[in-house]
Design an enzyme around this catalytic site. Structure first.
Site: not given
Ligand code: BV8
Ligand code: ZN
Length: 273
Positions: A82, A134, A170, A211
């Protein structure tokens, strides 16, 4: 869904690739939502979330590192990752995509920016009240007591290809400092998510920019807008699961497509690419 190839980055390219119906929808919109992912920061040199990892983290999958368990298993590895990412963001500058989104705020009656990104490039481009679903790389906090920890404003030394770093301790309770991001399996910030849902349901035009539309519940946002009757514009060089639901998909880099779109929709403003 209409698909338009915006790959032509010829600086003198005309703007005919953008359909008139899309331009009119933007000119007549009452409330526009811009929903962004890591792709909007790609042209600032910040790797997207699913870009292949480099250096020390080459053998890890970002989704494996972005978890509480990974931090508990190896605090130095995760904190090092990070800090390397925070350093990349601090070295980066907003690109024309961020600047276009910031300019849009003064060109439409109401604009809401919702981002999945953990960088501050929207804010540094001039966008305000950005909803971070996020969290943020720039707001570390204590893993145990939640006390905020002020990240040093100096850019950390660039660990060559990244390296393990012990997280700070901390001062309040002695716990380990963790990144201020939402990890997989963690709940999204309730206030931001509620406001994002409300904006999606109220808007008449939603941009989904840079995204992969894979991470939930954030990926619900465009669907909520569509169900409420909004038109959906996707800007992404690649295909995503949103292709089927988007009203228009503009295939190209956001840093080229967005300025082109603003020039075509608001020629009187004199926006330059
Ligand atoms: C949760 C921070 C439950 C950390 C991130 C259904 C419902 C709810 C949850 C789930 C569900 N199914 C599965 C889940 C679990 C999970 C999930 O979604 N998993 C996925 C993989 C299936 N979700 C979770 O765990 C979430 N929490 O549901 O908790 C809960 C509820 C109550 C109480 C307790 C718990 C939490 C999700 C958040 C995770 N954290 N980020 C960090 O950054 O290290 S997510 C991470 O992915 C990043 O933040 C990022 O922003 C996000 C999405 O990725 P993208 O932004 O889309 O980036 P990516 O690289 O994938 O794509 C880039 C795109 O840009 C591409 O398409 C590319 O073609 C394009 N591109 C490239 N260049 C360009 C461009 N476009 C335009 N111009 C360009 N030049
Ligand atoms: Zn503390």
């Amino acid at each position: 869904m209409h698909e338009y190839d915006m790959g032509n980055t010829d600086m003198n390219a005309n703007h005919t690739a953008i359909p008139q119906a899309l331009i009119s929808a933007l000119q007549q919109a009452r409330h526009v939502v811009v929903f962004t992912g890591a792709g909007v920061s790609a042209e600032s040199g910040v790797p997207t979330f699913r870009d292949a990892q480099t250096g020390l983290w080459e053998r890890f999958d970002a989704e494996e590192l972005a978890t509480t368990q990974a931090f508990l298993n190896d605090k130095e590895l995760v904190w090092g990752w990070y800090e390397w990412r925070r350093m990349q963001v601090m070295r980066a500058q907003p690109n024309p995509a961020h600047l276009s989104i910031a300019a849009l705020a003064s060109l439409v009656p109401r604009l809401t920016v919702i981002t999945q990104n953990v960088d501050d490039l929207h804010e540094r481009a001039g966008s305000t009240q950005v909803l971070h679903l996020h969290g943020s790389l720039l707001n570390p906090r204590c893993f145990d007591c939640g006390q905020a920890w002020a990240a040093p404003s100096a850019i950390p030394d660039e660990p060559a290809g990244g390296r393990r770093l012990s997280p700070p301790i901390c001062l309040h309770c002695g716990g380990a400092i963790r990144p201020g991001v939402v990890w997989f399996g963690e709940e999204l910030p309730v206030r931001e998510l509620r406001r994002a849902y409300a904006s999606a349901k109220d808007c008449d035009l939603l941009f989904s920019i840079g995204t992969s539309s894979l991470v939930y519940p954030a990926a619900e946002i465009p669907n909520l807008a569509k169900q409420a009757g909004a038109k959906i514009i996707q800007i992404n060089p690649d295909k995503t699961p949103l292709d089927a639901g988007a009203t228009w998909s503009l295939r190209g880099p956001a840093g080229v497509v967005l300025p082109d779109l603003l020039i075509a929709a608001f020629p009187e403003v004199g926006i330059r690419r």
